[in-house]
Scaffold this active site. Sequence first.
Site, PDB file in Angstrom:
ATOM      1  N   GLN A 171       0.854  -1.199   0.000  1.00 49.88           N
ATOM      2  CA  GLN A 171       0.000   0.000   0.000  1.00 49.88           C
ATOM      3  C   GLN A 171       0.886   1.244   0.000  1.00 49.88           C
ATOM      4  OE1 GLN A 171      -3.536  -0.631   2.944  1.00 49.88           O
ATOM      5  NE2 GLN A 171      -1.840  -1.905   3.650  1.00 49.88           N
ATOM      6  N   VAL A 222       3.817   3.996  -1.007  1.00 45.55           N
ATOM      7  CA  VAL A 222       4.141   4.697  -2.260  1.00 45.55           C
ATOM      8  C   VAL A 222       5.588   5.189  -2.242  1.00 45.55           C
ATOM      9  CG1 VAL A 222       1.743   5.399  -2.649  1.00 45.55           C
ATOM     10  CG2 VAL A 222       3.240   6.892  -1.297  1.00 45.55           C
ATOM     11  N   HIS A 263      -1.359   1.373  -4.269  1.00 41.04           N
ATOM     12  CA  HIS A 263      -1.752   2.791  -4.181  1.00 41.04           C
ATOM     13  C   HIS A 263      -0.858   3.674  -5.043  1.00 41.04           C
ATOM     14  CE1 HIS A 263      -3.901   2.015  -0.093  1.00 41.04           C
ATOM     15  NE2 HIS A 263      -4.684   1.763  -1.120  1.00 41.04           N
ATOM     16  N   CYS A 316      -0.053  13.856 -15.796  1.00 39.42           N
ATOM     17  CA  CYS A 316      -0.815  15.049 -16.208  1.00 39.42           C
ATOM     18  C   CYS A 316      -2.306  14.722 -16.187  1.00 39.42           C
ATOM     19  CB  CYS A 316      -0.409  15.472 -17.631  1.00 39.42           C
ATOM     20  SG  CYS A 316      -1.437  16.811 -18.257  1.00 39.42           S
ATOM     21  N   CYS A 359      -3.627  15.410 -20.227  1.00 36.44           N
ATOM     22  CA  CYS A 359      -3.281  14.529 -21.362  1.00 36.44           C
ATOM     23  C   CYS A 359      -2.727  13.177 -20.906  1.00 36.44           C
ATOM     24  CB  CYS A 359      -2.260  15.232 -22.265  1.00 36.44           C
ATOM     25  SG  CYS A 359      -0.613  15.369 -21.527  1.00 36.44           S
ATOM     26  N   CYS A 399       2.240  20.442 -16.964  1.00 37.52           N
ATOM     27  CA  CYS A 399       2.678  19.521 -18.020  1.00 37.52           C
ATOM     28  C   CYS A 399       3.398  20.291 -19.130  1.00 37.52           C
ATOM     29  CB  CYS A 399       1.432  18.826 -18.587  1.00 37.52           C
ATOM     30  SG  CYS A 399       1.744  17.723 -19.950  1.00 37.52           S
ATOM     31  N   GLY A 411       2.609  -4.507   9.058  1.00 33.36           N
ATOM     32  CA  GLY A 411       2.473  -3.076   9.339  1.00 33.36           C
ATOM     33  C   GLY A 411       1.292  -2.396   8.704  1.00 33.36           C
ATOM     34  N   THR A 412       0.103  -2.977   8.888  1.00 33.07           N
ATOM     35  CA  THR A 412      -1.070  -2.304   8.334  1.00 33.07           C
ATOM     36  C   THR A 412      -2.268  -2.451   9.261  1.00 33.07           C
ATOM     37  OG1 THR A 412      -2.582  -2.188   6.427  1.00 33.07           O
ATOM     38  CG2 THR A 412      -1.602  -4.343   6.908  1.00 33.07           C
ATOM     39  N   ASN A 421       3.176  -7.042  13.453  1.00 33.02           N
ATOM     40  CA  ASN A 421       2.741  -5.703  13.846  1.00 33.02           C
ATOM     41  C   ASN A 421       2.978  -5.580  15.350  1.00 33.02           C
ATOM     42  OD1 ASN A 421       1.254  -3.291  14.336  1.00 33.02           O
ATOM     43  ND2 ASN A 421      -0.049  -3.728  12.572  1.00 33.02           N
TER      44      ASN A 421
HETATM   45  N1  APR Z   1       6.712  -2.333  12.371  1.00 34.98           N
HETATM   46  C1  APR Z   1       5.544  -2.897  11.944  1.00 34.98           C
HETATM   47  N2  APR Z   1       4.340  -2.285  12.020  1.00 34.98           N
HETATM   48  C2  APR Z   1       4.333  -1.059  12.573  1.00 34.98           C
HETATM   49  C3  APR Z   1       5.500  -0.403  13.046  1.00 34.98           C
HETATM   50  C4  APR Z   1       6.728  -1.101  12.930  1.00 34.98           C
HETATM   51  N3  APR Z   1       7.877  -0.564  13.354  1.00 34.98           N
HETATM   52  N4  APR Z   1       5.133   0.815  13.537  1.00 34.98           N
HETATM   53  C5  APR Z   1       3.792   0.917  13.376  1.00 34.98           C
HETATM   54  N5  APR Z   1       3.305  -0.207  12.804  1.00 34.98           N
HETATM   55  C6  APR Z   1       1.930  -0.519  12.437  1.00 34.98           C
HETATM   56  C7  APR Z   1       0.877   0.164  13.276  1.00 34.98           C
HETATM   57  O1  APR Z   1       0.599  -0.592  14.460  1.00 34.98           O
HETATM   58  C8  APR Z   1      -0.316   0.159  12.307  1.00 34.98           C
HETATM   59  O2  APR Z   1      -1.040  -1.058  12.400  1.00 34.98           O
HETATM   60  O3  APR Z   1       1.728  -0.057  11.112  1.00 34.98           O
HETATM   61  C9  APR Z   1       0.344   0.239  10.933  1.00 34.98           C
HETATM   62  C10 APR Z   1       0.232   1.602  10.294  1.00 34.98           C
HETATM   63  O4  APR Z   1      -1.129   1.807  10.025  1.00 34.98           O
HETATM   64  P1  APR Z   1      -1.569   2.926   8.970  1.00 34.98           P
HETATM   65  O5  APR Z   1      -0.806   4.167   9.238  1.00 34.98           O
HETATM   66  O6  APR Z   1      -3.066   2.957   8.957  1.00 34.98           O
HETATM   67  O7  APR Z   1      -0.998   2.361   7.603  1.00 34.98           O
HETATM   68  P2  APR Z   1      -1.726   1.504   6.501  1.00 34.98           P
HETATM   69  O8  APR Z   1      -2.518   0.409   7.117  1.00 34.98           O
HETATM   70  O9  APR Z   1      -0.684   1.146   5.518  1.00 34.98           O
HETATM   71  O10 APR Z   1      -2.720   2.575   5.832  1.00 34.98           O
HETATM   72  C11 APR Z   1      -3.411   2.147   4.694  1.00 34.98           C
HETATM   73  O11 APR Z   1      -4.318   4.362   4.458  1.00 34.98           O
HETATM   74  O12 APR Z   1      -4.099   6.633   4.471  1.00 34.98           O
HETATM   75  C12 APR Z   1      -4.153   5.525   3.656  1.00 34.98           C
HETATM   76  O13 APR Z   1      -3.245   5.334   1.507  1.00 34.98           O
HETATM   77  C13 APR Z   1      -2.887   5.349   2.864  1.00 34.98           C
HETATM   78  O14 APR Z   1      -1.813   3.288   2.179  1.00 34.98           O
HETATM   79  C14 APR Z   1      -2.383   3.984   3.280  1.00 34.98           C
HETATM   80  C15 APR Z   1      -3.636   3.316   3.797  1.00 34.98           C
HETATM   81 ZN    ZN Z   2      -0.471  17.192 -20.326  1.00 33.66          ZN
END
Ligand code: APR
Ligand code: ZN
Length: 244
Positions: free
Chosen positions: A98, A100, A116, A124, A127, A145, A185-186, A211
């Site tokens: 997820q 970037v 993402h 652009c 175009c 652009c 980590g999400t 996590n």
């Molecule tokens: N190692 C592993 N995980 C970690 C660490 C670490 N050192 N530090 C924090 N985390 C965990 C947190 O506990 C949390 O669960 O990473 C996660 C971060 O959560 P978000 O900030 O919500 O990230 P994410 O889940 O990738 O967000 C998804 O939300 O805002 C949009 O487009 C954006 O891609 C992003 C999407």
């Molecule tokens: Zn253009």
Amino acid sequence: MYAKAAQRIKSSRRCVAFTGAGISVESGISPFRGKNGLWNKYDPQIFDIHYFNTHTKHSWEVIREIFYDLFGKVRPNAAHYAMAELEANNMLSAVITQNVDNLHYDAGSIIVHEFHGSLKTIICLSCRAKYKISEIDLNILPPKCEKCGGILKPGVVFFGEDIPEPARTNSFNETKKADCFILIGTTGMVAPANMIPTTAKSNGAKIIEINPCVSEYTSSITDIFLEDKATIAMEKLMEELEKI
Ligand code: APR
Ligand code: ZN
């Protein structure tokens, strides 16, 4: 738990990783949610496509501050490198991210699906011409652009935008083939990205989650929860994989 997770990865037919902002925290990039989360400091609406279209200069100013001032200056951490090593050792088929920040590519991963999009591309809006970030001067916002004078936008998915192809199709195809799925980590708070792990689960994959905190997945789909930071967990996992 680490020995069990290593066994699971080693015996899997096809292992896929799904990463979020947490894997890049130890590289110095703030997560979006949680105690140091970006959304505590900035209004997420700035990343809404309608806001970008109506407040383009302000949206670009914040995006430059949050992302581009760091982009290209931060380095992958041990967790990114471990993912690349697993791929090189044929124990990981792909990374769906997820993020970037390009750090999986910087660490040497080859098959990376950027669900993402990526900061490294600028598009652009008129175009659809594509530029590398290195070709764009961010001292003048919003960037325009060269070809048609249209407004340029970071090649990342804003709230309210569709997931880009082929990343979307490739991500779900990889997910459906996986019998082992490593979540790192999400929070699982954002759709449709959060459908990826649940699709893996419903297709019978074993879910290993890394996590330091619980997420939306932990009590619902996670089979093995490695409650550690990404670098520590991946180092322990690699040690266990060495032993078998
Ligand atoms: N190692 C592993 N995980 C970690 C660490 C670490 N050192 N530090 C924090 N985390 C965990 C947190 O506990 C949390 O669960 O990473 C996660 C971060 O959560 P978000 O900030 O919500 O990230 P994410 O889940 O990738 O967000 C998804 O939300 O805002 C949009 O487009 C954006 O891609 C992003 C999407
Ligand atoms: Zn253009």
